[in-house]
Motif scaffolding. Structure first.
Motif, short mmCIF file in Angstrom:
data_model
loop_
_atom_site.label_atom_id
_atom_site.label_comp_id
_atom_site.label_asym_id
_atom_site.label_seq_id
_atom_site.Cartn_x
_atom_site.Cartn_y
_atom_site.Cartn_z
N ASN A 122 0.78 -1.23 0.00
CA ASN A 122 0.00 0.00 0.00
C ASN A 122 0.82 1.29 0.00
N ASN A 124 -3.57 5.66 -5.52
CA ASN A 124 -4.81 6.39 -5.27
C ASN A 124 -4.54 7.79 -4.72
N THR A 125 -3.44 7.93 -3.97
CA THR A 125 -3.15 9.17 -3.26
C THR A 125 -1.67 9.52 -3.37
N GLU A 133 -4.71 5.41 6.01
CA GLU A 133 -5.98 4.78 6.35
C GLU A 133 -7.11 5.24 5.43
N GLN A 134 -7.05 6.48 4.97
CA GLN A 134 -8.13 7.02 4.15
C GLN A 134 -7.98 6.69 2.67
N GLU A 137 -7.92 4.79 -0.73
CA GLU A 137 -8.66 3.64 -1.23
C GLU A 137 -7.80 2.86 -2.22
N GLY A 138 -6.54 2.77 -1.91
CA GLY A 138 -5.56 2.09 -2.75
C GLY A 138 -4.18 2.53 -2.31
#
Length: 143
Positions: free
Chosen positions: A10, A31-32, A85-86, A88-89
Motif C-alpha cells: 500500500n 490512489n493518493t 488509512e483514508q 482507497e488504494g
C-alpha cells in the motif's frame, strides 16, 4: 520510468515528482499522492499546487505533509497514518530523495504497532536507512 520504490502493498516512496510521474503513479494503481516536501525547498521543482493539480487531473487524491529541517512531529506522523488509512488504494509519498517519506512511513508504521525490525528491513529492501530515527521507531512501537 519513475523511481518509485515499494515499501509494502500500500505504500510507495520516491524522489521529487515531475508532473509526468503522476501518470506513471496512476498506472500503478496509486490512489493518493503524499507530498513530504515543503514548497520553496527547491524553487525549480514542481511545487505542491502543480502536483496537486496534476494529481486531480489524473483522478488521484493529494495530501501535503511537509517535513522541513525541524524534523518529524507527532501531528505529521498522525497525518501520515490518516493518509494511509483514508486512501482507497496505494499511496505514493515523495520528497527530495524519498528518505523523509520513508522515515515518516516508518514512524507511522511503528505507531500502528508494526515491529521495528520489520520496519527497518522493509526500508532497507527499498534502499533506505531508518537508523537516524530508530530510537523514535522503538519508542512509538513500545506504546
Amino acid at each position: 520510468m519513475s523511481d518509485f520504490r515499494r515499501l509494502n502493498e500500500n505504500v510507495l516512496v520516491g524522489p521529487q515528482l515531475a508532473l509526468e510521474d503522476i501518470a506513471d503513479a496512476a498506472a500503478l494503481g496509486v490512489n493518493t499522492i503524499v507530498n513530504n516536501r515543503p514548497d520553496g525547498e527547491e524553487p525549480s521543482a514542481p511545487q505542491g499546487d502543480a502536483i496537486a493539480a496534476a494529481a486531480a487531473a489524473a483522478g488521484l487524491n493529494y495530501v501535503a505533509i511537509p517535513i522541513g529541517h525541524a524534523g518529524f512531529s507527532g501531528p505529521q506522523v498522525d497525518a501520515m497514518i490518516a493518509a494511509m488509512e483514508q486512501a482507497e488504494g496505494p499511496i505514493l509519498a515523495y520528497c527530495r530523495s524519498g528518505t523523509r517519506s520513508t522515515l515518516l512511513w516508518a514512524l507511522a508504521a511503528a505507531k500502528q504497532g508494526e515491529d521495528p525490525e520489520t520496519i527497518a528491513h522493509t526500508a532497507a529492501q527499498a534502499g533506505y536507512d531508518v537508523s537516524p530515527i530508530r530510537a523514535m521507531i522503538d519508542m512509538l512501537a513500545a506504546r
